[in-house]
Motif scaffolding. Sequence first.
Motif, PDB file in Angstrom:
ATOM      1  N   ASP A  20      42.737  49.373  17.590  1.00 48.14           N
ATOM      2  CA  ASP A  20      43.131  48.206  18.388  1.00 48.14           C
ATOM      3  C   ASP A  20      42.715  46.937  17.647  1.00 48.14           C
ATOM      4  O   ASP A  20      43.120  46.741  16.513  1.00 48.14           O
ATOM      5  N   ASN A  21      41.852  46.115  18.244  1.00 46.84           N
ATOM      6  CA  ASN A  21      41.455  44.873  17.584  1.00 46.84           C
ATOM      7  C   ASN A  21      40.069  44.979  16.931  1.00 46.84           C
ATOM      8  O   ASN A  21      39.506  43.979  16.511  1.00 46.84           O
ATOM      9  N   ARG A  22      39.562  46.189  16.818  1.00 50.56           N
ATOM     10  CA  ARG A  22      38.229  46.412  16.247  1.00 50.56           C
ATOM     11  C   ARG A  22      38.357  47.026  14.854  1.00 50.56           C
ATOM     12  O   ARG A  22      39.116  47.971  14.646  1.00 50.56           O
ATOM     13  N   ILE A  23      37.596  46.490  13.907  1.00 50.12           N
ATOM     14  CA  ILE A  23      37.550  47.018  12.549  1.00 50.12           C
ATOM     15  C   ILE A  23      36.125  47.474  12.271  1.00 50.12           C
ATOM     16  O   ILE A  23      35.178  46.707  12.450  1.00 50.12           O
ATOM     17  N   GLY A  60      43.841  43.180   8.711  1.00 54.67           N
ATOM     18  CA  GLY A  60      44.362  42.148   9.596  1.00 54.67           C
ATOM     19  C   GLY A  60      43.354  41.192  10.182  1.00 54.67           C
ATOM     20  O   GLY A  60      43.709  40.369  11.022  1.00 54.67           O
ATOM     21  N   GLY A  61      42.106  41.268   9.761  1.00 57.48           N
ATOM     22  CA  GLY A  61      41.079  40.364  10.267  1.00 57.48           C
ATOM     23  C   GLY A  61      40.670  39.344   9.221  1.00 57.48           C
ATOM     24  O   GLY A  61      41.282  39.225   8.163  1.00 57.48           O
ATOM     25  N   SER A  62      39.612  38.622   9.536  1.00 59.67           N
ATOM     26  CA  SER A  62      39.055  37.655   8.597  1.00 59.67           C
ATOM     27  C   SER A  62      37.537  37.700   8.696  1.00 59.67           C
ATOM     28  O   SER A  62      36.979  38.289   9.630  1.00 59.67           O
ATOM     29  N   GLU A 117      31.089  45.466  11.368  1.00 61.22           N
ATOM     30  CA  GLU A 117      32.134  45.572  12.377  1.00 61.22           C
ATOM     31  C   GLU A 117      32.725  44.191  12.605  1.00 61.22           C
ATOM     32  O   GLU A 117      32.013  43.182  12.575  1.00 61.22           O
ATOM     33  N   ALA A 118      34.020  44.180  12.862  1.00 55.50           N
ATOM     34  CA  ALA A 118      34.715  42.931  13.183  1.00 55.50           C
ATOM     35  C   ALA A 118      35.609  43.174  14.385  1.00 55.50           C
ATOM     36  O   ALA A 118      36.073  44.289  14.617  1.00 55.50           O
ATOM     37  N   ILE A 119      35.828  42.131  15.141  1.00 59.50           N
ATOM     38  CA  ILE A 119      36.780  42.175  16.239  1.00 59.50           C
ATOM     39  C   ILE A 119      37.809  41.068  15.976  1.00 59.50           C
ATOM     40  O   ILE A 119      37.456  39.880  15.936  1.00 59.50           O
ATOM     41  N   ILE A 120      39.036  41.496  15.753  1.00 61.29           N
ATOM     42  CA  ILE A 120      40.091  40.542  15.436  1.00 61.29           C
ATOM     43  C   ILE A 120      40.252  39.577  16.598  1.00 61.29           C
ATOM     44  O   ILE A 120      40.343  39.980  17.751  1.00 61.29           O
ATOM     45  N   GLY A 121      40.209  38.299  16.259  1.00 61.42           N
ATOM     46  CA  GLY A 121      40.314  37.265  17.269  1.00 61.42           C
ATOM     47  C   GLY A 121      38.979  36.699  17.692  1.00 61.42           C
ATOM     48  O   GLY A 121      38.931  35.700  18.404  1.00 61.42           O
TER      49      GLY A 121
END
Length: 124
Positions: A20-23, A60-62, A117-121
């Motif tokens: 989902d939105n978690r990397i 897809g994240g930053s 860990e990253a969360i997109i947005g």
Amino acid sequence: MPPLSPFEETAKFTRAIRVDNRIIVSGNIGVEADGSISDDAGRQAERCFEQIIDYIQQLGGSSADLVRVRMFVTDIADAQIVTNAFTAACGHARPTGTLVAISALAGPAFKVEIEAEAIIGAGQ
């Protein structure tokens, strides 16, 4: 992501994965693009963060989306230079961070391993 080393294929793990939105980025060691490893723990940490941010971007994240970083050092005396690398790489995002000393990593040249860990947005 495709495997970057034979170990990933043998052990059946993924370097980085997006759900989902978690990397989630597995532990990284500071191996340079040419396969060499610096003797300097600070450079190893910088290289870890370069790889981590690259994986996050590929998925897809930053770097601004970083929310958690775990750092492992084999010598607690390296804590400050590893923390400096953390601050330089992702201090703008202000993720949670943990740094612990451990007895050893997978190879004698490895002084640092970092996972994230990253969360997109999140865009902190």
